[in-house]
Design a protein around this motif. Structure first.
Motif, PDB file in Angstrom:
ATOM      1  N   GLY A  18     -16.687 -17.498 -48.524  1.00 34.15           N
ATOM      2  CA  GLY A  18     -16.993 -18.352 -47.370  1.00 34.15           C
ATOM      3  C   GLY A  18     -16.304 -19.707 -47.395  1.00 34.15           C
ATOM      4  N   LYS A  19     -15.213 -19.833 -48.153  1.00 35.36           N
ATOM      5  CA  LYS A  19     -14.511 -21.126 -48.242  1.00 35.36           C
ATOM      6  C   LYS A  19     -13.994 -21.564 -46.868  1.00 35.36           C
ATOM      7  N   THR A  20     -13.302 -20.628 -46.190  1.00 39.56           N
ATOM      8  CA  THR A  20     -12.737 -20.958 -44.884  1.00 39.56           C
ATOM      9  C   THR A  20     -13.850 -21.218 -43.869  1.00 39.56           C
ATOM     10  N   SER A  21     -14.896 -20.417 -43.924  1.00 34.25           N
ATOM     11  CA  SER A  21     -16.003 -20.582 -42.973  1.00 34.25           C
ATOM     12  C   SER A  21     -16.664 -21.942 -43.136  1.00 34.25           C
ATOM     13  N   LEU A  22     -16.812 -22.397 -44.375  1.00 35.07           N
ATOM     14  CA  LEU A  22     -17.415 -23.717 -44.614  1.00 35.07           C
ATOM     15  C   LEU A  22     -16.495 -24.816 -44.080  1.00 35.07           C
ATOM     16  N   ALA A 121     -26.489 -18.108 -48.366  1.00 33.90           N
ATOM     17  CA  ALA A 121     -27.916 -18.116 -48.708  1.00 33.90           C
ATOM     18  C   ALA A 121     -28.747 -17.456 -47.605  1.00 33.90           C
ATOM     19  N   ASP A 122     -28.172 -17.350 -46.388  1.00 33.25           N
ATOM     20  CA  ASP A 122     -28.900 -16.659 -45.315  1.00 33.25           C
ATOM     21  C   ASP A 122     -29.059 -15.166 -45.596  1.00 33.25           C
ATOM     22  N   LEU A 123     -28.253 -14.629 -46.532  1.00 36.88           N
ATOM     23  CA  LEU A 123     -28.350 -13.192 -46.860  1.00 36.88           C
ATOM     24  C   LEU A 123     -29.211 -12.958 -48.103  1.00 36.88           C
ATOM     25  N   SER A 150     -25.374 -22.039 -46.050  1.00 35.54           N
ATOM     26  CA  SER A 150     -24.906 -20.958 -45.194  1.00 35.54           C
ATOM     27  C   SER A 150     -23.890 -21.600 -44.272  1.00 35.54           C
ATOM     28  N   ALA A 151     -22.711 -20.992 -44.192  1.00 32.90           N
ATOM     29  CA  ALA A 151     -21.672 -21.552 -43.316  1.00 32.90           C
ATOM     30  C   ALA A 151     -22.085 -21.436 -41.847  1.00 32.90           C
ATOM     31  N   LYS A 152     -23.184 -20.711 -41.592  1.00 37.75           N
ATOM     32  CA  LYS A 152     -23.695 -20.610 -40.211  1.00 37.75           C
ATOM     33  C   LYS A 152     -24.455 -21.870 -39.821  1.00 37.75           C
TER      34      LYS A 152
HETATM   35  P1  GDP Z   1     -13.049 -17.068 -47.996  1.00 37.86           P
HETATM   36  O1  GDP Z   1     -12.120 -15.944 -48.333  1.00 37.86           O
HETATM   37  O2  GDP Z   1     -13.799 -17.535 -49.202  1.00 37.86           O
HETATM   38  O3  GDP Z   1     -12.390 -18.184 -47.253  1.00 37.86           O
HETATM   39  O4  GDP Z   1     -14.207 -16.453 -47.059  1.00 37.86           O
HETATM   40  P2  GDP Z   1     -14.365 -16.484 -45.463  1.00 37.86           P
HETATM   41  O5  GDP Z   1     -14.771 -17.837 -44.997  1.00 37.86           O
HETATM   42  O6  GDP Z   1     -13.141 -15.915 -44.831  1.00 37.86           O
HETATM   43  O7  GDP Z   1     -15.632 -15.525 -45.284  1.00 37.86           O
HETATM   44  C1  GDP Z   1     -15.629 -14.168 -45.719  1.00 37.86           C
HETATM   45  C2  GDP Z   1     -16.627 -13.382 -44.884  1.00 37.86           C
HETATM   46  O8  GDP Z   1     -17.954 -13.841 -45.132  1.00 37.86           O
HETATM   47  C3  GDP Z   1     -16.404 -13.522 -43.369  1.00 37.86           C
HETATM   48  O9  GDP Z   1     -16.706 -12.283 -42.766  1.00 37.86           O
HETATM   49  C4  GDP Z   1     -17.404 -14.575 -42.959  1.00 37.86           C
HETATM   50  O10 GDP Z   1     -17.811 -14.421 -41.617  1.00 37.86           O
HETATM   51  C5  GDP Z   1     -18.562 -14.292 -43.932  1.00 37.86           C
HETATM   52  N1  GDP Z   1     -19.332 -15.507 -44.270  1.00 37.86           N
HETATM   53  C6  GDP Z   1     -18.839 -16.685 -44.727  1.00 37.86           C
HETATM   54  N2  GDP Z   1     -19.830 -17.543 -44.983  1.00 37.86           N
HETATM   55  C7  GDP Z   1     -20.984 -16.911 -44.681  1.00 37.86           C
HETATM   56  C8  GDP Z   1     -22.370 -17.290 -44.736  1.00 37.86           C
HETATM   57  O11 GDP Z   1     -22.760 -18.387 -45.149  1.00 37.86           O
HETATM   58  N3  GDP Z   1     -23.283 -16.323 -44.361  1.00 37.86           N
HETATM   59  C9  GDP Z   1     -22.905 -15.093 -43.919  1.00 37.86           C
HETATM   60  N4  GDP Z   1     -23.873 -14.245 -43.550  1.00 37.86           N
HETATM   61  N5  GDP Z   1     -21.612 -14.713 -43.857  1.00 37.86           N
HETATM   62  C10 GDP Z   1     -20.662 -15.604 -44.232  1.00 37.86           C
END
Ligand code: GDP
Length: 178
Positions: A18-22, A121-123, A150-152
């Motif tokens: 979730g690095k990019t999502s954060l 953490a939401d999961l 949670s990146a959400k």
């Molecule tokens: P990275 O490779 O570490 O940059 O990961 P991404 O940000 O690309 O996330 C990988 C997957 O996990 C994607 O499908 C995201 O939508 C999902 N994801 C990322 N953060 C969270 C989170 O906090 N909660 C949930 N449920 N999914 C997440």
């Protein structure tokens, strides 16, 4: 006029934690569901912490694993680190331990500002593999800050980047006092 200070922070961790999502949530204020592995992206954002203004440069790295050799660019000119694992992946927890050890070796005796983040953490009800306490203890052993996120969630995500800026200042000040 307040002084604007520059801070460069790396986001490190195993792939898909979730690095990019954060980074997206922090910079754009939204959660994007798709998954595309990152090569490396840099984001810039002005951040206000207390009375101070910071120009934060955030580097979202391609994921690492136990065998990654860290380039010099991960050390030189970097003020602090956000080390991310997923609470749903024990392997990603092992990877942050290895990454911290490697970074620490390169920093030598200098104190290293780190925020350890247990993401997704939401999961946690369905698929948690790393207990909150394990994350907390690991961060304590490093003298680092610990957060689950949670990146959400926008506010929790903002908190991560506020904390790393505060931590960089704290480490810096404790140095100039000693
Ligand atoms: P990275 O490779 O570490 O940059 O990961 P991404 O940000 O690309 O996330 C990988 C997957 O996990 C994607 O499908 C995201 O939508 C999902 N994801 C990322 N953060 C969270 C989170 O906090 N909660 C949930 N449920 N999914 C997440």
């Amino acid at each position: 006029m307040p002084l604007v200070r520059y801070r460069k922070v790396l986001i490190l961790g195993y792939r898909a934690v979730g690095k990019t999502s954060l980074a997206h949530q922090f910079v754009e204020g939204k959660f994007v569901e798709c998954y595309e592995p990152t090569v490396e992206s840099t984001y810039n954002k002005m951040v206000v912490v207390g009375k101070d203004e910071f120009q934060l440069q955030l580097v979202d790295t391609a994921g690492q694993d136990e065998y990654t050799i860290l380039p010099h660019s991960f050390i030189i000119g970097i003020h602090g680190y956000v080390l991310v694992y997923s609470v749903t992946s024990l392997q990603s927890f092992q990877v942050v331990k290895t990454l911290h050890n490697k970074l620490y070796e390169s920093w030598g005796k200098t104190r290293m500002p780190v925020v350890l983040v247990g993401n997704k953490a939401d999961l946690s009800l369905q698929s948690r593999e790393v207990k909150t306490d394990e994350g907390k203890k690991l961060a304590e052993s490093w003298g680092a800050i610990f957060l689950e996120s949670s990146a959400k969630e926008s506010q929790v995500t903002q908190g991560i980047f506020m904390k790393i800026i505060e931590e960089i200042d704290r480490v810096d000040n404790s140095y100039s006092r000693s």
